[in-house]
Design a protein around this motif. Structure first.
Motif, PDB file in Angstrom:
ATOM      1  N   LYS A 171       0.821  -1.204   0.000  1.00  0.00           N
ATOM      2  CA  LYS A 171       0.000   0.000   0.000  1.00  0.00           C
ATOM      3  C   LYS A 171       0.860   1.261   0.000  1.00  0.00           C
ATOM      4  N   ALA A 172       2.159   1.077  -0.193  1.00  0.00           N
ATOM      5  CA  ALA A 172       3.121   2.187  -0.206  1.00  0.00           C
ATOM      6  C   ALA A 172       3.223   2.862   1.155  1.00  0.00           C
ATOM      7  N   GLU A 173       2.947   2.113   2.209  1.00  0.00           N
ATOM      8  CA  GLU A 173       3.127   2.621   3.560  1.00  0.00           C
ATOM      9  C   GLU A 173       4.533   2.268   4.043  1.00  0.00           C
ATOM     10  N   ILE A 174       5.185   3.212   4.680  1.00  0.00           N
ATOM     11  CA  ILE A 174       6.525   2.986   5.206  1.00  0.00           C
ATOM     12  C   ILE A 174       6.406   2.353   6.582  1.00  0.00           C
ATOM     13  N   LEU A 175       6.854   1.121   6.706  1.00  0.00           N
ATOM     14  CA  LEU A 175       6.768   0.404   7.965  1.00  0.00           C
ATOM     15  C   LEU A 175       7.969   0.692   8.867  1.00  0.00           C
ATOM     16  N   SER A 176       9.124   0.830   8.261  1.00  0.00           N
ATOM     17  CA  SER A 176      10.356   1.163   8.992  1.00  0.00           C
ATOM     18  C   SER A 176      11.272   1.914   8.038  1.00  0.00           C
ATOM     19  N   GLN A 177      12.125   2.763   8.587  1.00  0.00           N
ATOM     20  CA  GLN A 177      13.100   3.454   7.746  1.00  0.00           C
ATOM     21  C   GLN A 177      14.270   3.920   8.588  1.00  0.00           C
ATOM     22  N   VAL A 178      15.448   3.911   7.984  1.00  0.00           N
ATOM     23  CA  VAL A 178      16.655   4.435   8.616  1.00  0.00           C
ATOM     24  C   VAL A 178      17.428   5.193   7.556  1.00  0.00           C
ATOM     25  N   GLY A 179      18.290   6.099   7.988  1.00  0.00           N
ATOM     26  CA  GLY A 179      19.078   6.871   7.034  1.00  0.00           C
ATOM     27  C   GLY A 179      18.350   8.106   6.564  1.00  0.00           C
ATOM     28  N   GLN A 180      18.958   8.800   5.633  1.00  0.00           N
ATOM     29  CA  GLN A 180      18.422  10.061   5.130  1.00  0.00           C
ATOM     30  C   GLN A 180      18.390  10.028   3.609  1.00  0.00           C
ATOM     31  N   ALA A 181      17.193   9.948   3.027  1.00  0.00           N
ATOM     32  CA  ALA A 181      17.049   9.965   1.573  1.00  0.00           C
ATOM     33  C   ALA A 181      17.050  11.407   1.077  1.00  0.00           C
ATOM     34  N   LEU A 182      17.437  11.594  -0.187  1.00  0.00           N
ATOM     35  CA  LEU A 182      17.495  12.932  -0.767  1.00  0.00           C
ATOM     36  C   LEU A 182      16.116  13.495  -1.057  1.00  0.00           C
ATOM     37  N   VAL A 183      15.113  12.627  -1.200  1.00  0.00           N
ATOM     38  CA  VAL A 183      13.754  13.070  -1.491  1.00  0.00           C
ATOM     39  C   VAL A 183      12.826  12.548  -0.410  1.00  0.00           C
ATOM     40  N   ASP A 184      11.590  12.999  -0.460  1.00  0.00           N
ATOM     41  CA  ASP A 184      10.579  12.580   0.511  1.00  0.00           C
ATOM     42  C   ASP A 184      10.449  11.051   0.492  1.00  0.00           C
ATOM     43  N   PRO A 185      10.628  10.368   1.632  1.00  0.00           N
ATOM     44  CA  PRO A 185      10.516   8.902   1.653  1.00  0.00           C
ATOM     45  C   PRO A 185       9.175   8.385   1.155  1.00  0.00           C
ATOM     46  N   SER A 186       8.093   9.167   1.359  1.00  0.00           N
ATOM     47  CA  SER A 186       6.787   8.716   0.884  1.00  0.00           C
ATOM     48  C   SER A 186       6.741   8.653  -0.638  1.00  0.00           C
ATOM     49  N   VAL A 187       7.488   9.556  -1.309  1.00  0.00           N
ATOM     50  CA  VAL A 187       7.570   9.512  -2.769  1.00  0.00           C
ATOM     51  C   VAL A 187       8.317   8.254  -3.210  1.00  0.00           C
ATOM     52  N   ILE A 188       9.412   7.954  -2.525  1.00  0.00           N
ATOM     53  CA  ILE A 188      10.156   6.731  -2.829  1.00  0.00           C
ATOM     54  C   ILE A 188       9.270   5.511  -2.637  1.00  0.00           C
ATOM     55  N   ALA A 189       8.503   5.501  -1.552  1.00  0.00           N
ATOM     56  CA  ALA A 189       7.639   4.354  -1.258  1.00  0.00           C
ATOM     57  C   ALA A 189       6.579   4.168  -2.340  1.00  0.00           C
ATOM     58  N   THR A 190       5.991   5.267  -2.798  1.00  0.00           N
ATOM     59  CA  THR A 190       4.952   5.176  -3.829  1.00  0.00           C
ATOM     60  C   THR A 190       5.511   4.621  -5.126  1.00  0.00           C
ATOM     61  N   TYR A 191       6.657   5.138  -5.559  1.00  0.00           N
ATOM     62  CA  TYR A 191       7.272   4.637  -6.788  1.00  0.00           C
ATOM     63  C   TYR A 191       7.734   3.201  -6.629  1.00  0.00           C
ATOM     64  N   ALA A 192       8.251   2.851  -5.457  1.00  0.00           N
ATOM     65  CA  ALA A 192       8.733   1.491  -5.219  1.00  0.00           C
ATOM     66  C   ALA A 192       7.585   0.493  -5.308  1.00  0.00           C
ATOM     67  N   ARG A 193       6.448   0.847  -4.726  1.00  0.00           N
ATOM     68  CA  ARG A 193       5.304  -0.052  -4.793  1.00  0.00           C
ATOM     69  C   ARG A 193       4.845  -0.239  -6.235  1.00  0.00           C
ATOM     70  N   THR A 194       4.798   0.857  -6.989  1.00  0.00           N
ATOM     71  CA  THR A 194       4.383   0.763  -8.387  1.00  0.00           C
ATOM     72  C   THR A 194       5.362  -0.080  -9.187  1.00  0.00           C
ATOM     73  N   LEU A 195       6.647   0.157  -8.982  1.00  0.00           N
ATOM     74  CA  LEU A 195       7.666  -0.603  -9.698  1.00  0.00           C
ATOM     75  C   LEU A 195       7.573  -2.089  -9.368  1.00  0.00           C
ATOM     76  N   ALA A 196       7.410  -2.401  -8.092  1.00  0.00           N
ATOM     77  CA  ALA A 196       7.310  -3.802  -7.682  1.00  0.00           C
ATOM     78  C   ALA A 196       6.084  -4.467  -8.292  1.00  0.00           C
ATOM     79  N   SER A 197       4.975  -3.731  -8.344  1.00  0.00           N
ATOM     80  CA  SER A 197       3.756  -4.291  -8.916  1.00  0.00           C
ATOM     81  C   SER A 197       3.918  -4.548 -10.409  1.00  0.00           C
ATOM     82  N   ILE A 198       4.504  -3.582 -11.135  1.00  0.00           N
ATOM     83  CA  ILE A 198       4.697  -3.743 -12.578  1.00  0.00           C
ATOM     84  C   ILE A 198       5.665  -4.886 -12.861  1.00  0.00           C
TER      85      ILE A 198
END
Length: 263
Positions: A171-198
C-alpha cells in the motif's frame, strides 16, 4: 453541477473525455499529469476524477492512492482508464482504491454508466447536512511479525554506499526506515510499490515464479528493491551505480530474518 477532473497526458484523450461528459451537464476540467491534478484538486474540488493509468511521472494508480490518503479529498471516486485491463491491472486498481477501470479505446456507453454510478454513490453532501465525524486515524505500528524492526535495517547504514533503507508494504506505507534519503521517503515508497507491482505482473506473463528483487542503475546512484516475506519490500538507496556484493549478501540475510520472524 457535479465537477469532473480529467487527467491524461494525451490531449486527444482529454478532448474525447470532455466531449463525452459535456452533454451530461458536468463541469469538466483537465490536467496533463497526476502531479498537476494533485495541485488542481485543492481549488477545483472535483466530485469525480477520471485518470489514465500510464502517464509520465506518477501513474494513475499512484494518483488514486495519494487521493485515498488525503483526509479532505479521500472520498472522491477515481475511475481509471487503461489500454490493458487484465487481472494484474484490476488487482492493482483495487489496491489503490479505484472505483472502476474502463478499457481504452472507450465509447460513451462504456464510460457514462460508470460515471453515473460513481457520482450517485459519492454524491456531494447537502449544504444543511451535518458533517460526519471521522474517526481518528490509527497510527501504523507494525509488529515484528509484520515487518523488520529498525534494528534489522540499521546494519545497512554501516556500509558507506547505503544512504537509506526503507521497508515498504504493497500500500506504499513505510513500515520502517533508517538513514536520510534525498527526497521525501513517501515519494520513494509510492514509486517502489508501483515498480514492484509492474515488475511482478511482467514476471507472471513471463512465467516467473515470483519477484525476488529489482535493481535500478543510474549515473552515480542505485535503487535496489528486494522482496521480503509477505507483501513487504526492502528499498535501498545506494550512492554508487551498482549494488555492491556485500550489500546483496546483507539483503539475503535480511530476507532470511524476515522469513524467520513470520515462522
Amino acid at each position: 453541477m457535479p465537477k469532473v477532473l480529467v487527467v491524461d497526458d494525451s490531449v486527444s484523450v482529454r478532448k474525447a473525455l470532455e466531449r463525452i461528459l459535456a452533454p451530461r451537464s458536468l463541469v469538466v476540467s483537465s490536467a496533463n499529469s497526476a502531479e498537476q491534478a494533485l495541485e488542481q484538486i485543492t481549488h477545483d474540488k472535483p466530485d469525480l476524477i477520471i485518470a489514465d493509468v500510464i502517464m509520465p511521472g506518477l501513474s494513475g494508480f499512484d494518483l488514486c492512492e495519494l487521493i485515498r490518503k488525503n483526509p479532505v479529498y479521500g472520498h472522491v471516486p477515481v475511475i481509471l482508464i487503461s489500454g490493458i485491463v487484465d487481472a494484474a491491472v484490476l488487482r492493482q486498481a483495487e489496491e489503490a482504491g479505484a472505483f472502476s477501470v474502463v478499457r481504452k479505446p472507450f465509447t460513451p456507453e462504456d464510460l457514462l454508466p460508470r460515471v453515473d454510478a460513481a457520482l450517485a454513490k459519492f454524491a456531494p453532501m447537502a449544504p444543511d447536512a451535518p458533517e460526519p465525524v471521522k474517526p481518528a486515524p490509527v497510527p501504523l505500528e507494525p509488529t515484528p511479525r509484520e515487518a523488520l524492526p529498525e534494528e534489522y535495517l540499521r546494519p545497512f547504514l554501516e556500509k558507506p554506499e547505503v544512504e537509506a533503507a526503507l521497508l515498504v508494504n504493497r500500500k506504499a506505507e513505510i513500515l520502517s526506515q533508517v538513514g536520510q534519503a534525498l527526497v521525501d521517503p513517501s515519494v520513494i515508497a509510492t514509486y517502489a510499490r508501483t515498480l514492484a507491482s509492474i515488475a511482478g505482473a511482467l514476471g507472471e506473463h513471463l512465467g516467473g515464479v515470483g519477484l525476488q528483487g529489482v535493481s535500478l542503475e543510474y549515473q552515480g546512484r542505485n535503487v535496489f528493491l528486494a522482496k521480503l516475506s509477505g507483501d513487504n519490500f526492502l528499498v535501498l538507496i545506494i550512492n554508487s551505480a551498482t549494488t555492491p556484493g556485500t550489500v546483496r549478501y546483507m539483503v539475503q540475510k535480511a530476507v532470511s530474518q524476515a522469513q524467520s520472524l513470520r515462522a
